[in-house]
Design an enzyme around this catalytic site. Sequence first.
Site, PDB file in Angstrom:
ATOM      1  N   HIS A  52       0.854  -1.192   0.000  1.00  0.00           N
ATOM      2  CA  HIS A  52       0.000   0.000   0.000  1.00  0.00           C
ATOM      3  C   HIS A  52       0.888   1.238   0.000  1.00  0.00           C
ATOM      4  O   HIS A  52       2.111   1.123   0.114  1.00  0.00           O
ATOM      5  CB  HIS A  52      -0.928   0.009   1.234  1.00  0.00           C
TER       6      HIS A  52
HETATM    7  P1  TYD Z   1      -1.111  -2.795   8.036  1.00  0.00           P
HETATM    8  O1  TYD Z   1      -0.585  -1.393   8.071  1.00  0.00           O
HETATM    9  O2  TYD Z   1      -2.086  -3.126   6.944  1.00  0.00           O
HETATM   10  O3  TYD Z   1       0.100  -3.830   7.987  1.00  0.00           O
HETATM   11  P2  TYD Z   1       1.243  -3.961   6.880  1.00  0.00           P
HETATM   12  O4  TYD Z   1       2.508  -3.676   7.569  1.00  0.00           O
HETATM   13  O5  TYD Z   1       1.232  -5.351   6.388  1.00  0.00           O
HETATM   14  O6  TYD Z   1       0.950  -2.959   5.830  1.00  0.00           O
HETATM   15  O7  TYD Z   1      -1.762  -3.101   9.450  1.00  0.00           O
HETATM   16  C1  TYD Z   1      -2.227  -4.405   9.769  1.00  0.00           C
HETATM   17  C2  TYD Z   1      -3.355  -4.271  10.798  1.00  0.00           C
HETATM   18  O8  TYD Z   1      -2.863  -3.645  11.969  1.00  0.00           O
HETATM   19  C3  TYD Z   1      -4.530  -3.453  10.303  1.00  0.00           C
HETATM   20  O9  TYD Z   1      -5.716  -4.093  10.735  1.00  0.00           O
HETATM   21  C4  TYD Z   1      -4.404  -2.148  11.007  1.00  0.00           C
HETATM   22  C5  TYD Z   1      -3.644  -2.482  12.267  1.00  0.00           C
HETATM   23  N1  TYD Z   1      -2.746  -1.409  12.697  1.00  0.00           N
HETATM   24  C6  TYD Z   1      -3.070  -0.640  13.796  1.00  0.00           C
HETATM   25  O10 TYD Z   1      -4.131  -0.830  14.440  1.00  0.00           O
HETATM   26  N2  TYD Z   1      -2.229   0.352  14.201  1.00  0.00           N
HETATM   27  C7  TYD Z   1      -1.057   0.607  13.541  1.00  0.00           C
HETATM   28  O11 TYD Z   1      -0.292   1.512  13.927  1.00  0.00           O
HETATM   29  C8  TYD Z   1      -0.738  -0.186  12.384  1.00  0.00           C
HETATM   30  C9  TYD Z   1       0.513   0.050  11.605  1.00  0.00           C
HETATM   31  C10 TYD Z   1      -1.615  -1.178  12.001  1.00  0.00           C
END
Ligand code: TYD
Length: 136
Positions: A52
Amino acid sequence: MNIGSVKWLDIPKILDERGNLSFIEKSTCLTFDIKRVYWIYDVPGGEIRGGHAFKIQKEVIIALSGSFDVVLHDGVTSSRYSLNRSYKGLYVPEMYWRHMENFSTNAVCLVLASTFYSEADYIYDFDAFINISQTK
Ligand code: TYD
């Protein structure tokens, strides 16, 4: 498009026979105030994180332990950065599509973020990201 550049940050390293120490302060390394810190760990072999872009979040990514690759796309070209030192940070401005892959066993990916968590800041669709990039 007028976005900042990806940069490697040299994080201070205090060598010590008892074990090394590194630290980050705004005055030494960072160009933004840290609003949030999160880390990714226990990544099963072959898994990919990210996939993303952020509209406004800037971040510094550090391999606190182990290694992994950060793959960034600026809307035109893609670049791969291998992170494997706990005293090197990768500064990623807003509006880069990014994912992390090739996590080693016990890798810990630390992210220093310029924003509080906001789902509204995410762009999850690559084609939408490209369209937004081209209009900036
Ligand atoms: P995401 O940012 O999609 O992970 P990736 O590193 O794979 O891009 O986040 C995964 C899940 O964690 C999503 O449900 C949102 C949650 N999340 C939080 O609640 N707080 C945060 O600071 C982050 C980074 C993610």
